[in-house]
Design an enzyme around this catalytic site. Structure first.
Site, short mmCIF file in Angstrom:
data_model
loop_
_atom_site.label_atom_id
_atom_site.label_comp_id
_atom_site.label_asym_id
_atom_site.label_seq_id
_atom_site.Cartn_x
_atom_site.Cartn_y
_atom_site.Cartn_z
N HIS A 7 1.12 -4.49 2.03
CA HIS A 7 1.64 -3.32 1.29
C HIS A 7 0.62 -2.20 1.20
O HIS A 7 -0.20 -2.17 0.29
CB HIS A 7 2.03 -3.80 -0.11
CG HIS A 7 2.88 -2.85 -0.87
ND1 HIS A 7 3.88 -3.25 -1.72
CD2 HIS A 7 2.87 -1.49 -0.94
CE1 HIS A 7 4.44 -2.19 -2.28
NE2 HIS A 7 3.83 -1.10 -1.82
N HIS A 56 0.20 2.23 1.73
CA HIS A 56 0.84 3.52 1.97
C HIS A 56 -0.15 4.39 2.72
O HIS A 56 -1.14 4.86 2.14
CB HIS A 56 1.23 4.20 0.65
CG HIS A 56 2.25 3.42 -0.12
ND1 HIS A 56 3.61 3.57 0.06
CD2 HIS A 56 2.12 2.46 -1.07
CE1 HIS A 56 4.26 2.75 -0.75
NE2 HIS A 56 3.37 2.06 -1.44
N ASP A 107 10.40 0.72 -0.51
CA ASP A 107 9.36 0.75 -1.54
C ASP A 107 9.03 2.16 -2.03
O ASP A 107 8.91 3.10 -1.24
CB ASP A 107 8.08 0.08 -1.05
CG ASP A 107 7.04 0.04 -2.16
OD1 ASP A 107 7.24 -0.72 -3.10
OD2 ASP A 107 6.08 0.83 -2.11
N HIS A 152 11.39 -3.23 -3.99
CA HIS A 152 10.66 -2.59 -5.09
C HIS A 152 11.60 -2.74 -6.29
O HIS A 152 12.57 -2.00 -6.40
CB HIS A 152 10.41 -1.13 -4.72
CG HIS A 152 9.89 -0.28 -5.82
ND1 HIS A 152 8.64 0.29 -5.79
CD2 HIS A 152 10.44 0.10 -7.00
CE1 HIS A 152 8.45 1.00 -6.90
NE2 HIS A 152 9.54 0.90 -7.64
N HIS A 205 4.84 -6.13 -5.41
CA HIS A 205 4.06 -5.91 -6.64
C HIS A 205 4.66 -6.43 -7.95
O HIS A 205 5.04 -5.65 -8.83
CB HIS A 205 3.70 -4.43 -6.82
CG HIS A 205 4.79 -3.43 -6.48
ND1 HIS A 205 6.06 -3.51 -6.98
CD2 HIS A 205 4.76 -2.32 -5.70
CE1 HIS A 205 6.77 -2.48 -6.52
NE2 HIS A 205 6.00 -1.75 -5.74
N ASN A 258 3.08 2.42 -10.29
CA ASN A 258 4.47 1.95 -10.30
C ASN A 258 4.56 0.63 -9.53
O ASN A 258 4.29 0.63 -8.34
CB ASN A 258 5.36 3.03 -9.65
CG ASN A 258 6.80 2.57 -9.49
OD1 ASN A 258 7.14 1.42 -9.69
ND2 ASN A 258 7.67 3.51 -9.11
N ASP A 273 -1.10 -2.52 -2.41
CA ASP A 273 -0.30 -1.33 -2.73
C ASP A 273 -1.20 -0.09 -2.69
O ASP A 273 -1.10 0.80 -3.55
CB ASP A 273 0.40 -1.46 -4.08
CG ASP A 273 1.51 -0.42 -4.26
OD1 ASP A 273 1.72 0.40 -3.34
OD2 ASP A 273 2.17 -0.44 -5.31
N HIS A 295 -3.66 9.27 -3.33
CA HIS A 295 -3.14 10.55 -3.81
C HIS A 295 -4.28 11.54 -3.94
O HIS A 295 -5.43 11.16 -4.14
CB HIS A 295 -2.46 10.38 -5.18
CG HIS A 295 -1.13 9.73 -5.11
ND1 HIS A 295 -0.06 10.31 -4.45
CD2 HIS A 295 -0.67 8.55 -5.59
CE1 HIS A 295 1.00 9.52 -4.54
NE2 HIS A 295 0.66 8.43 -5.21
O1 DOR Z 1 2.26 3.26 -7.54
C1 DOR Z 1 2.96 3.36 -6.55
N1 DOR Z 1 2.71 4.29 -5.61
N2 DOR Z 1 4.01 2.53 -6.41
C2 DOR Z 1 4.92 2.70 -5.43
O2 DOR Z 1 5.84 1.93 -5.38
C3 DOR Z 1 4.78 3.80 -4.47
C4 DOR Z 1 3.39 4.24 -4.36
C5 DOR Z 1 3.20 5.54 -3.61
O3 DOR Z 1 3.78 5.69 -2.53
O4 DOR Z 1 2.40 6.35 -4.06
#
Ligand code: DOR
Length: 445
Positions: A67, A69, A159, A186, A239, A288, A315, A319
């Protein structure tokens, strides 16, 4: 150029074979050619053999993350595939599964193919895309699962969003079963989390933030287990964050349903109190699903130790500062995790809560089996996808030394013990820790 690398005197662990021994390991032509006590004695000094004195460092099968991103395509300023894979190998990961909530969404073959190609170009950890369950993650129309799978997707998931419509979820499970891929859910009943910022409890009340009840997660898992049983499909819960979720997964497994589950390092290590620390409203802790309470953390740790939870997944959610240095309600959820996962979790091993073998299993065979990719092994004949750990090295988690393009983690400044010294993918050295002892000289064979 060295032909082979000899890792002398390492503590080798292989959870599948229940091996925990002190051996020499010879890597040659991308595989573990030899592993055994004194196996390297006759090779020291031979030309073409680079010798690394392990001095008791741990040699483990390389880690698999179900998992992550990576924000390519669409938000490459947060992370692109190459930077994400650099972070992966710095954390000891040899394979990662990249979620579909890119921009545009990975809901068609061309995007999956692009991700696979970018992953190959980077030539670091192996990248396995996850395709979307529904077009645009809108929860309505199913994607062409066969197309996505043929292009390299190892699972499907929306997700970031939950597949809340029961009929859509039923069809997704049936469809995925035909193509033998798992559906990764999710689990979040959006009707119960509308506008919610954090776990619903005493801390949310104190901070005046809208709460997100445990039931939002538990309801979806309960429903999905019923649907997965009827469809005889492979169902995986992303998660896990609540004590109820751990109980529901244990019950479903007990009834023989093909359900698997993952947990993140942050849900194992932090509670909602972390949001209130210092001046409070710490957006680095907004995630999340949200950080829960001590009783949830305890239940998740137990479920990981007893095998109810199959895998640890980071996860990894990069950002930018502009998504995080804003008021709490406006902040985007997520934290990065790849590079700090194992150093942080080794604490649970030292306190005796998590056996080391179980930790390694949940980072290797556990996740690999969920998506049906090769299980990394540390035995003779296996592909040399390996990680070398210096368990006593200490370091501080700092922005400047992270390979990820983003630094959104509440663990910045934390002093940790246990470092990933080197990572090998297919016998190639793809990461060496800056400052690690005795490894500077080695290079790719
Ligand atoms: O905290 C999270 N960020 N949970 C998610 O399910 C998506 C992820 C994101 O893509 O930033």
């Amino acid at each position: 150029m060295a032909r082979a690398i000899l890792l002398r005197d390492v503590r080798r662990l292989d959870p599948v074979a229940a091996l925990d021994d002190r051996v020499d390991v010879l890597l040659e032509d991308g595989v573990i050619r030899r592993a055994g006590r004194g196996a390297g004695d006759s090779l020291v000094g031979q030309s073409g053999v680079q010798v690394v004195e392990g001095a008791g460092r741990w040699l483990l099968p390389g880690f698999v993350d179900l998992h992550v991103h990576f924000r390519e395509p669409g938000e490459e300023h947060k992370e692109d595939i190459a930077s994400g894979l650099r972070a992966a190998v710095a954390g000891g990961f040899v394979a990662v599964c990249a979620m579909a909530n890119t921009k545009p969404v990975n809901d068609v073959r061309a995007i999956t193919e692009m991700m696979v190609a970018r992953g190959r170009e980077a030539a670091l950890a192996r990248l396995h895309p996850i395709g979307a369950v529904t077009k645009g993650l809108l929860g309505q129309e199913l994607t062409e699962v066969a197309d996505l799978r043929d292009a390299g997707a190892v699972a499907i998931s929306d997700d970031g969003r939950c597949v809340t419509n029961s009929l859509v979820m039923r069809r997704a499970l049936e469809y995925a079963r035909t193509f033998d891929v798992p559906v990764i859910q999710h689990a979040e009943d959006h009707a119960l989390t509308e506008g919610a910022d954090m776990h619903e409890g005493a801390v949310s009340t104190r901070l005046g933030l809208r709460g997100w009840p445990r039931t939002a997660e538990d309801i979806i898992i309960a429903r999905d287990c019923i649907l997965a049983e009827a469809a005889r499909a492979r169902y995986h819960v992303a998660h896990l964050s609540t004590k109820g979720a751990a109980r529901l997964v244990a019950e479903a497994k007990g009834r023989g349903i093909a359900v698997t589950a993952e947990v993140t390092p942050h849900h194992l290590l932090l509670t909602d109190e972390a949001i209130a620390e210092g001046f409070g409203y710490r957006t680095a802790c907004k995630v999340n699903p949200p950080l829960r309470e001590a009783e949830d953390v305890a239940a998740l740790r137990r479920a990981l130790a007893d095998g109810t939870i199959d895998a640890i997944a980071t996860d990894h959610a990069p950002h930018h500062a502009t998504d995080k240095e804003v008021e709490f309600s406006a902040a985007r959820p997520g934290m990065i995790g790849l590079e700090i996962c194992v150093p942080l979790l080794l604490d649970l091993v030292r306190t005796g809560e998590l056996p080391l073998m179980r930790l390694v299993y949940a980072l290797t065979a556990g996740p690999a089996k969920v998506v049906g990719i090769d299980v990394p092994r540390a035995i003779e004949g296996a592909r040399a996808d390996l990680v070398l750990i210096e368990p006593e090295a200490t370091f501080r988690i700092e922005r400047a030394t992270l390979a990820s393009k983003s630094t959104n983690t509440p663990f910045l400044g934390r002093e940790v013990r246990g470092a990933v010294d080197a990572t090998f993918v297919g016998g190639r050295l793809v990461h060496v820790r800056h400052g690690s002892h005795g490894l500077h000289g080695i290079s790719n064979s």
